[in-house]
Design a protein around this motif. Structure first.
Motif, PDB file in Angstrom:
ATOM      1  N   ARG A  79       9.679  16.329  19.829  1.00  0.00           N
ATOM      2  CA  ARG A  79       8.976  16.172  21.094  1.00  0.00           C
ATOM      3  C   ARG A  79       7.486  16.491  20.953  1.00  0.00           C
ATOM      4  N   ILE A  80       7.170  17.505  20.178  1.00  0.00           N
ATOM      5  CA  ILE A  80       5.766  17.833  19.923  1.00  0.00           C
ATOM      6  C   ILE A  80       5.069  16.665  19.228  1.00  0.00           C
ATOM      7  N   LEU A  81       5.694  16.150  18.177  1.00  0.00           N
ATOM      8  CA  LEU A  81       5.090  15.056  17.420  1.00  0.00           C
ATOM      9  C   LEU A  81       4.940  13.802  18.279  1.00  0.00           C
ATOM     10  N   ASP A  82       5.935  13.502  19.095  1.00  0.00           N
ATOM     11  CA  ASP A  82       5.877  12.330  19.958  1.00  0.00           C
ATOM     12  C   ASP A  82       4.709  12.436  20.939  1.00  0.00           C
ATOM     13  N   THR A  83       4.548  13.598  21.546  1.00  0.00           N
ATOM     14  CA  THR A  83       3.463  13.804  22.506  1.00  0.00           C
ATOM     15  C   THR A  83       2.104  13.663  21.835  1.00  0.00           C
ATOM     16  N   ILE A  84       1.965  14.249  20.656  1.00  0.00           N
ATOM     17  CA  ILE A  84       0.673  14.215  19.962  1.00  0.00           C
ATOM     18  C   ILE A  84       0.336  12.798  19.501  1.00  0.00           C
ATOM     19  N   ARG A  85       1.332  12.062  19.022  1.00  0.00           N
ATOM     20  CA  ARG A  85       1.080  10.669  18.630  1.00  0.00           C
ATOM     21  C   ARG A  85       0.551   9.871  19.818  1.00  0.00           C
TER      22      ARG A  85
END
Length: 353
Positions: A306-312
């Protein structure tokens, strides 16, 4: 301890620099999910004592800083803190929340309000912020915060928390001139309060209009937006380089209007996909958020994804990683720690997936 002369990472993001990773902090990061906070709360049960006693407020503000090293340290306070200085007393009862008695319901009460003088009524705020700046140096940005006029008016008029906001909406629709006078008074006092926080050491200030998401877009444009703008315009006239953030809970329907407030950063909740928020707001406005706090009850791989998805979706410029609302009381501390750890390693993680 005062650190190096480098600009704090969060401040660089707030000013629009391209960075390898977004800075990270959490709304309500000092609070009930931490055992060390609960122990202190048991010893000092009065919320106002905890938030208005300099030593206690500094200690609570620094608890997550010592545990997790977030990129932002926000002072422990409450959006209602300046109200007594305007002539509106309040109490916070642990099991019930804020109580304002008497609630503001008459023209006479509005006429009798006084302008806020923070030096007189809020000297502890200066001491808290100055101490936090000294303690964290440039290793993190010190954030101040205030309530926005609509939300503060809603508390004062309802007299407590509300589920339907019927009292303030009734006033808005039947006695709008009185409500506009009240909102204007609050806006001018809050602008003074923001400037006081900045002069005391706040490097970024977040404005919470928590209840404005309950307004229709039409009514938001009438009763919330003009007074957000009034605060921002007054602050920017004297402190043009201090980034301002606006947060509203349940803001999907008014997201574009939030961008019209004049703030530098719009804090997005999880009801809006971050990519969609970027598209709707435009890339000239920074974004903060927007992970569902309940994600922190999931597994570590789930939290990481979820962190990576948001940052992307947010991109590498003008994004501050945060939750879409405050961290929840029963969140496992180890998951909060993992959230911060992962956020700080995200440049490596993105390169390997």
């Amino acid at each position: 301890m005062i650190g190096s002369n480098q600009v704090p990472y969060l401040l660089r993001a707030a000013r629009g620099e391209k960075l390898d990773r977004p800075p990270v902090w959490m709304m309500r990061q000092a609070g009930r999910y931490m055992q060390v906070y609960r122990d202190l709360r048991d010893k000092y049960p009065s919320f106002r004592e905890r938030s208005e006693n300099v030593e206690l407020a500094v200690e609570i503000s620094l608890q997550p800083w010592r545990a997790f090293r977030p990129d932002g340290v926000i002072m422990f306070s409450d959006i209602l803190t300046p109200l007594p200085g305007m002539g509106i007393p309040f109490e916070i009862i642990e099991s019930k929340g804020p109580i304002i008695e008497p609630a503001i319901r008459t023209q006479e009460q509005v006429d009798n309000l006084r302008p806020l003088d923070p030096e007189e009524s809020l000297p502890f705020i200066r001491q808290i912020l100055q101490t936090l700046r000294h303690e964290v140096g440039n290793e993190a940005a010190v954030l101040g915060f205030v309530g926005a006029p609509w939300t503060l008016a809603a508390y004062a008029i309802e007299g407590k928390g509300s589920k339907d906001y019927a009292t303030i909406k009734s006033m808005a629709f039947s006695e709008p001139s009185m409500l506009h006078q009240f909102l204007g008074h609050i806006a001018d006092s809050i602008a003074t309060y923001v400037r006081y926080q900045i002069d005391s050491g706040a490097q970024v200030v977040q404005m919470f209009d928590s209840w404005a998401g309950q307004l229709s877009p039409q009514d938001y444009r009438t009763f919330a937006l003009p007074y957000q703008q009034r605060v921002v315009q007054q602050v920017k006239a004297t402190h043009p380089d201090t980034p301002l953030i606006l947060y509203i809970s349940g803001s999907a329907g008014v997201l574009e209007l939030m961008g019209e407030s004049g703030v530098d950063i719009v804090s997005v909740d999880w009801t809006v996909d971050m990519a969609d928020a970027r598209r709707r707001l435009g890339y000239d406005i920074g974004v903060q958020g927007n992970i569902d706090p309940c994600v922190l009850f999931g597994s570590k791989p789930f939290i990481r994804e979820r962190i990576l998805d948001t940052i992307r979706k947010a991109g590498d410029r003008g994004h501050i990683l945060n939750l879409g609302h405050g961290i929840l009381p029963k969140t496992p501390e180890e998951n909060a720690a993992y959230f911060f750890e992962t956020a700080k390693q995200v440049d490596h993680l993105l390169a390997t997936v």
